[in-house]
Each structure stands twice: as C-alpha cells, then as structure tokens.
Design an enzyme around this catalytic site. Structure first.
Site, PDB file in Angstrom:
ATOM      1  N   PRO A 217       0.789  -1.238   0.000  1.00  0.00           N
ATOM      2  CG  PRO A 217      -0.062  -1.028   2.161  1.00  0.00           C
ATOM      3  CD  PRO A 217       0.607  -2.000   1.246  1.00  0.00           C
ATOM      4  CD  GLU A 235       5.404   0.436  10.090  1.00  0.00           C
ATOM      5  OE1 GLU A 235       5.341   0.909  11.232  1.00  0.00           O
ATOM      6  OE2 GLU A 235       6.218  -0.455   9.768  1.00  0.00           O
ATOM      7  CE  LYS A 251       8.509  -3.784  15.675  1.00  0.00           C
ATOM      8  NZ  LYS A 251       8.713  -3.579  14.236  1.00  0.00           N
TER       9      LYS A 251
END
Length: 433
Positions: A217, A235, A251
């Site tokens: 993304p 991220e 995470k």
C-alpha cells in the site's frame, strides 16, 4: 503558482505504466502507488512528482530546522525523504558505521510537475512555468508511444552477500536479550543488511518486478540523480489531514500459504499470538507518547489495536493511533517530535537506539527512515522505508536490510527466520531477474 487540469482515463493500469516510464527522463522522481489498498485514510491510487524547480539536502546537523526553513520558503508541494540517522539531530546520538550508499540525510525537492491518479481521473498540477505542457503530456500518455529507460540491464549477475552470518546474528540477538532481561529496554528492532557490490541494476525494472509480487500500500520508487529507493513498504509512519495526525505502526508478521485453510490458520495464529500482540502493544504505547508531544491534550487515541491484514506475501498486525494538533502547529515540528518511528526503534526509544547502534553492523541511512510529501495546505503523508532495495548507481552498491522486533519472548532462530521471510521478495527479484 500552479495550474491544475483534470482528465478522465479509461485504462488506468496502462496510463500508470506509461507515466512511470516517462518519469525516468527526469533526474528527480518520487512515485507512490497504493496498489488498490484503500483504508479510511486513502487519498490517491498513484502520486507522481518530477523535475525539481528547487531542492534541499543536508546532513543531520540542524536538519529539521533547515527543512522547516525550506518548507516555509516554498509553501508548495515538496517531496523527499528523512533518513534514520536524523535521530542524531533530535537526541545526543551518533552513527558510527560506514556509509556505503551515501544518501544525504535529508533530501527534498519542489517539483514542477505533480500528477495524481484516483479512480478514472488524472489530475495534473503543474507550476506556471510548465503549465503549457499539460495537454501535450496528457496526449502523450494516451498515445501508443513506448518509453525506454536509458539503462537496459538484467539482474542475473547480482550476487547477494550477508552483512552478518547466522551465528553472529544469534550472538547479537542474545546480547539484545541480556539488555531486555535486565530492564535496559523492553523491545528493540534489530536489523541486518543484505547487499551486493560492484553491481548495476535497472532500477525501474527492479521496482516493477518487486511491486508486481508485493503490491504494497505504500510502494515507492524514488530517483534522485544516481540514488534510488525501490520500496514495497506496507507501513505508514505518519499522515496529517487537517488537524488530525495518524500513525499506523506494524509489529507482527506471519507468512502466507497457497493453501486456503493453512493461510487462514496462519492469520488466526498471528492474531492470537501473545508474543506478537505484546510487540505491537509496546510500540502503540510508544507511538501514543510520541504523538502526545504534538497533540492537543486528551486527543490521542487508539482507533484500532492489533488488526491483522493480509498482503501478497505476508499477514501483518497493524494498529492505528490518532491525535489532534493545533492549527498553528508547525508541521516539521510534528515530524521531528515523532521521528524515528517507534516500530523501527524500540522502547524506551533513546535507549533502544543506543543499543541498536552498538549491535548492528551497518549504517541504516534511508532504511527505516521515511519517504513522503508535504502539500501546499500543510498536509503530509510519510511511509516507513522497509521491504526496500536501496541503490547507488555511481557506487554500484545495492542494499536491502531487514529486521524484526526483539522482546523478552523472542527466540533467535524464529527472529532469523522472520528476517529471511521479509527478505525473500527482494532477494528473488534481484537474483532471479
């Protein structure tokens, strides 16, 4: 001043391919592709900036203050990156490892041309000095003309080396665990480097191959003269929309499987893993603390905790932390007060960064830094530079670091396997062409 024009396109896939190929004729390129991922904070399918009118680069000394002056002077779109080693501008820290990629620690530029694709619409946002090229550029993208890159290489000859071998990795992780067990830190992101020397690659083709298998993304292609970032990042570091700021730390990682039942179990196991949830929650607490430095009192909240999302090659555990800032809050100060991102450091942040510097064997540089943009309204969006290939064409040096979070529950063998999982796509793309 900028001139904006909007057009409709029927085949956005073909349009985007030509757009990125055309961009290679410029020395400064930043390309972001969301690859069809749309969360509540989605803004575009693709965003491209090319051709610097002005640019700014510096080392870490007073780096953020100098960036503040540059952004204030332009009051326009700026695109660029922040390296991990800007930590040395924020805290009393240092970076002692050899810099083999030689990226400046900050580099931003004001593009003459900004092009956004969303759904079937293309928005051209050009400075006045090139505004008469909008129609010509648009018509070229619709033509059958094929753009060729200057460098036509295959990557068959790339020979990947390991920065540290498995035994050394185990020794360093065990040292990290000693620090954790005696209470120096709770968690730290420990990374290792894979690299290739005396190597030239076709950066565009490498990006296209990596993006085709990862479909991340926050995918990014960055070209600043002879320096390249080829990124399949999943991220987001930090986004600002109006007075709202959003951080989405990752995470927790699990592999995908071609077998549907196995894949569902891997996803469920990740969701229920006490170790992975503990890692994620510790970083969420750190991010909440970081955002509180900029936020209005009482506005920091966790919108989602430990959500599990599936990507092409891995399942990831992602949380979303948000806050509100005062309208007059300086945007560069927001970045400075939250950088580097907690998911790539550990907790407590400063102690973790000191231990990381001692135990890792390479200079992170742009890896675990961030690439992003600031728009004329003062909104911004920055990713986390992970799952990425860094390349200096002049130095003929290719690097792709990977890492994992070390906590009291960590097993060195499992952490090593997680690193290999994260490295697989990049290694395959480079070694197999």
């Amino acid at each position: 001043m900028r001139i904006t024009a909007s057009y409709k396109v029927s085949d956005t896939t073909a349009f985007k391919r030509k757009l990125l190929e055309w961009a290679q004729s410029f020395d400064e390129v930043v390309w972001f592709d969301s690859n069809g991922h749309r969360d509540r904070y989605y803004s575009f399918d693709t965003l491209l900036a090319v051709d610097a009118l002005t640019s700014f680069q510096t080392d870490f000394i007073n780096g953020f203050d100098n960036l503040k002056e540059y952004q204030s002077a332009t009051k326009d779109w700026i695109f660029g990156y922040l390296t991990y080693d800007l930590k040395n501008d924020i805290e009393r820290l240092s970076s002692g490892h050899t810099d083999r990629l030689k990226f400046p620690e900050i580099h931003f530029f004001q593009p003459k041309k900004v092009i956004r694709v969303k759904d079937k619409e293309v928005l051209f946002d050009y400075l006045n000095i090139v505004a008469d090229e909008i129609q010509t550029d648009y018509e070229m993208f619709l033509s059958k003309h094929s753009y060729k890159t200057d460098i036509q290489l295959n990557n068959q000859s790339v020979k990947i080396k390991m920065g540290i071998f498995k035994d050394e990795y185990f020794r360093q992780v065990k040292k990290m665990l000693v620090h954790i067990h005696r209470g120096d830190i709770y968690e730290a992101n420990f990374c290792q480097e894979f690299y290739a020397e005396n190597t030239r690659i076709d950066a565009l083709k490498t990006y296209q191959r990596l993006n085709s298998v990862s479909k991340a993304p926050f995918a990014t292609f960055l070209k600043l003269h002879d320096k390249y970032l080829i990124s399949a990042s999943p991220e987001r570091y930090l986004k600002k929309r109006g007075t709202k700021i959003i951080s989405q730390p990752i995470k927790g990682t699990a592999r995908r499987s071609d077998d549907i039942k196995t894949d569902r179990k891997l996803k469920l196991d990740l969701q229920e893993s006490s170790k992975e949830r503990a890692e994620n929650i510790m970083i969420v607490d750190l991010v909440r603390n970081d955002l509180s430095k900029s936020a209005r009192r009482g506005t920091v909240e966790v919108e989602e905790l430990c959500g599990v999302y599936s990507f092409a090659q891995v399942h990831q555990m992602i949380s979303t932390v948000v806050a509100r800032v005062e309208p007059e809050k300086n945007i560069i100060e927001i970045l400075k007060e939250t950088f580097p991102m907690g998911s790539m450091t550990g907790a407590p942040k400063v102690s973790a960064m000191k231990i990381i510097e001692r135990l890792e064997a390479f200079k992170r540089g742009l890896y675990s830094g961030s690439v992003g943009y600031i728009d004329p309204k003062g909104d911004f969006d920055f990713n986390v530079v992970i799952r990425s290939i860094l390349y200096n064409d002049t130095e003929k040096y290719v690097s792709f670091p990977v890492g994992s979070a070390i906590t009291a529950l960590s097993n060195p063998e499992s952490e090593y396997e997680e690193c290999l999982l994260k490295a697989r796509a990049m290694r395959d793309v480079l070694e197999n062409g």
